[in-house]
Design an enzyme around this catalytic site. Structure first.
Site, short mmCIF file in Angstrom:
data_model
loop_
_atom_site.label_atom_id
_atom_site.label_comp_id
_atom_site.label_asym_id
_atom_site.label_seq_id
_atom_site.Cartn_x
_atom_site.Cartn_y
_atom_site.Cartn_z
N GLU A 187 -10.28 7.37 2.63
CA GLU A 187 -9.90 6.70 3.87
C GLU A 187 -8.51 7.04 4.34
OE1 GLU A 187 -9.11 2.07 5.32
OE2 GLU A 187 -10.54 2.47 3.71
N GLU A 213 -15.60 -5.09 6.01
CA GLU A 213 -14.66 -5.20 4.91
C GLU A 213 -14.56 -6.65 4.46
OE1 GLU A 213 -10.38 -3.20 3.82
OE2 GLU A 213 -10.65 -3.89 5.88
N SER A 214 -14.14 -6.86 3.21
CA SER A 214 -13.93 -8.21 2.69
C SER A 214 -12.66 -8.22 1.85
CB SER A 214 -15.12 -8.65 1.84
OG SER A 214 -14.88 -9.93 1.28
N TYR A 215 -11.89 -9.30 1.96
CA TYR A 215 -10.69 -9.49 1.15
C TYR A 215 -10.87 -10.73 0.28
CZ TYR A 215 -8.21 -6.07 4.03
OH TYR A 215 -7.81 -4.93 4.67
N ASN A 247 -4.79 -8.74 9.27
CA ASN A 247 -3.63 -8.38 8.47
C ASN A 247 -3.15 -6.97 8.82
OD1 ASN A 247 -4.79 -6.30 6.39
ND2 ASN A 247 -6.29 -7.96 6.50
N TYR A 285 -4.31 -3.02 -4.58
CA TYR A 285 -2.97 -2.76 -4.07
C TYR A 285 -2.01 -2.49 -5.23
CZ TYR A 285 -4.34 -4.45 0.55
OH TYR A 285 -4.96 -4.60 1.77
N ASN A 321 0.85 -1.18 0.00
CA ASN A 321 0.00 0.00 0.00
C ASN A 321 0.90 1.23 0.00
OD1 ASN A 321 0.75 0.49 2.74
ND2 ASN A 321 -0.93 -0.76 3.49
N LYS A 346 -12.73 -1.20 -3.17
CA LYS A 346 -11.78 -0.23 -2.62
C LYS A 346 -10.41 -0.44 -3.25
CE LYS A 346 -10.04 -0.38 1.69
NZ LYS A 346 -10.06 -0.34 3.17
N MET A 347 -9.69 0.67 -3.46
CA MET A 347 -8.34 0.61 -4.01
C MET A 347 -7.41 1.51 -3.20
SD MET A 347 -8.78 3.02 -7.41
CE MET A 347 -7.00 3.24 -7.63
N LYS A 348 -6.12 1.26 -3.35
CA LYS A 348 -5.11 2.03 -2.64
C LYS A 348 -4.71 3.26 -3.44
CE LYS A 348 -4.90 -0.97 0.68
NZ LYS A 348 -5.43 -0.65 2.01
N GLU A 361 -8.94 2.24 11.68
CA GLU A 361 -8.47 0.86 11.73
C GLU A 361 -7.18 0.72 12.53
OE1 GLU A 361 -5.81 -0.40 8.06
OE2 GLU A 361 -7.67 0.49 7.33
N HIS A 390 -12.46 -2.75 9.73
CA HIS A 390 -11.33 -3.23 8.93
C HIS A 390 -11.11 -4.71 9.21
CE1 HIS A 390 -6.99 -4.32 9.18
NE2 HIS A 390 -6.91 -3.73 8.01
N ASP A 396 -8.09 4.51 -0.33
CA ASP A 396 -7.43 4.36 0.97
C ASP A 396 -5.97 4.78 0.85
OD1 ASP A 396 -6.42 3.58 3.41
OD2 ASP A 396 -6.85 1.44 3.15
N ALA A 397 -5.57 5.83 1.60
CA ALA A 397 -4.19 6.32 1.57
C ALA A 397 -3.33 5.70 2.66
CB ALA A 397 -4.18 7.84 1.70
N ASN A 398 -3.90 4.90 3.54
CA ASN A 398 -3.14 4.21 4.58
C ASN A 398 -2.27 5.15 5.41
OD1 ASN A 398 -3.33 1.71 2.34
ND2 ASN A 398 -3.66 1.15 4.49
N ASP A 428 -11.11 -2.20 14.32
CA ASP A 428 -11.02 -3.64 14.08
C ASP A 428 -10.83 -4.34 15.42
OD1 ASP A 428 -10.28 -6.25 13.46
OD2 ASP A 428 -8.90 -5.68 11.87
#
Length: 389
Positions: free
Chosen positions: A238, A340-342, A53, A155, A19, A181-183, A264, A321, A212-214, A291
């Site tokens: 985000e 959220e889902s991965y 994660n 990602y 990310n 969602k994307m980074k 998160e 999260h 999402d900028a993390n 989370d």
């Protein structure tokens, strides 16, 4: 009734993704099994847990502090008043003996792993899915029969071009998701905007895409991105800045009218309360992503929900999260806004029960006792030997 043993192991979840802040080439997580002397169908009841994660395995803390505290406790002190089941709140208090306030970080993850396994065992002892048990205890028996979920991905991969990003997002839509969602923040603004516009061609409109900028941006960069993102009318923007920089978050709200999301990386009720007090978040549009698996578990999450309610926030503004089944049960049992889902990364820990499809970005829960790990075959294949060793 008592806990017979608690076993832990470290499992790799490494991948080539990154990310805006970290890569996942050496990522690990802890898996635990809480074995009880209660038998169901001739087998001991075992509760399982793991951490989300983005934070590494907690084997040292588990072995040196958390597990010895529980195993040295008088067994009856960890039970409910009737002596018919484990008491997660008493177990949580025992895990936190001689821990000073503050410093919420790695220990919150270690406690959260055990807490997940305890709730799994509690629900199995009662013979109920966890979400139904939670609804009975905390929501007058009212459980949601399905939960909103979005597909987290996008990602930065080595040599991954825009076409590959579009194919990934199309795959999520084909699986039944309508929000993805994307980074962002891992490239320059121009490249990120090209990536966003490419994804919008696939999903159709901004309200179906979150970014999402993390936590990567300083205030000026966060505002620059906010101005560039505003015309897209995204599902949310985000974690623009450092998760503990509440002043940045509050200032950003004055420059971005659209929904924002964060939380998160806040690992206690107290940190969540500071976000609500000082972060400038707006309860009519913004989203909270605490989370439980990283923040001392469900026992602490219940305190966080009480705090939110006292401050005028609905639990429906919470979309945790982590993409794990504990948060899915909490969402259904306590009436959160989703989960959220991965579906494409962090396997086999990401995703939900194998045989329950995602339909229009909603998913139902399996009707099995506990959290439902047994309904996710590849994940249970990792967990089961730990419970039987």
């Amino acid at each position: 009734m008592k806990i017979v043993s608690i076993r832990e192991k470290t499992v790799p979840i490494s991948s080539a993704i990154r990310n805006a802040y970290i890569d996942f080439s050496a990522m690990t997580c802890s898996v635990v099994a809480v074995v009880t002397d209660v038998a169901r169908e001739g087998r001991p009841v075992v509760g399982y847990g793991f951490n989300s994660n983005g934070r590494y395995a907690q084997g040292c803390l588990l072995r040196e502090r958390v597990i010895p505290r529980l195993m040295s406790a008088e067994p009856a002190s960890l039970l409910n008043d009737a002596g018919t089941n484990l008491d997660p709140h008493r177990i949580w208090a025992r895990m936190m003996i001689n821990e000073k306030p503050g410093g919420h970080g790695e220990r919150s993850v270690a406690v959260g792993v055990i807490d997940m396994a305890v709730w799994d065992a509690v629900a199995k002892i009662e013979g109920k899915p966890l979400y139904r048990l939670l609804a009975e205890r905390y929501r007058n028996g009212q459980a949601d029969d399905r939960v909103f979920v979005y597909a987290a991905g996008g990602y930065y991969y080595p040599n991954k071009d825009v076409k590959a990003l579009q194919d990934e997002m199309k795959g999520y839509l084909d699986r039944g998701y309508r929000v993805v969602k994307m980074k962002i923040g891992g490239e320059d603004l121009g490249q990120d905007l090209r990536r966003i516009e490419a994804v919008l061609k696939i999903v159709g409109s901004g309200d179906r895409l979150a970014v999402d900028a993390n936590g990567r941006f300083d205030l000026d960069t966060a505002i620059t991105y906010a101005r560039a993102l505003a015309p897209y009318r995204l599902f949310w923007y985000e974690e623009a800045g450092d998760p503990l920089d509440y002043a940045l978050q509050a200032e950003l709200a004055g420059h971005y009218d659209g929904p924002m999301a964060t939380g998160e990386n806040l690992f206690s009720m107290q940190d969540a309360r500071n976000l609500i007090r000082y972060g400038g978040l707006r309860p009519d549009r913004d989203w909270l992503q605490f989370d439980c698996a990283l923040s001392y578990g469900l026992v602490e999450y219940l305190r966080t929900l009480e705090m939110l309610n006292a401050n005028g926030w609905s639990a429906r503004r919470c979309i945790p999260h982590g993409g794990h089944q504990l948060s899915l049960n909490i969402a259904a049992g306590l009436g959160l806004g989703g989960n959220e889902s991965y579906p494409g990364v962090f396997q086999p820990f990401g995703g939900f029960a194998d045989d329950i499809p995602v339909e229009d970005s909603y998913v139902r829960l399996p009707d099995v006792p506990g959290i439902g790990f047994e309904a996710k075959r590849e994940l249970y294949r990792i967990m089961q030997p730990l419970g039987e060793s």
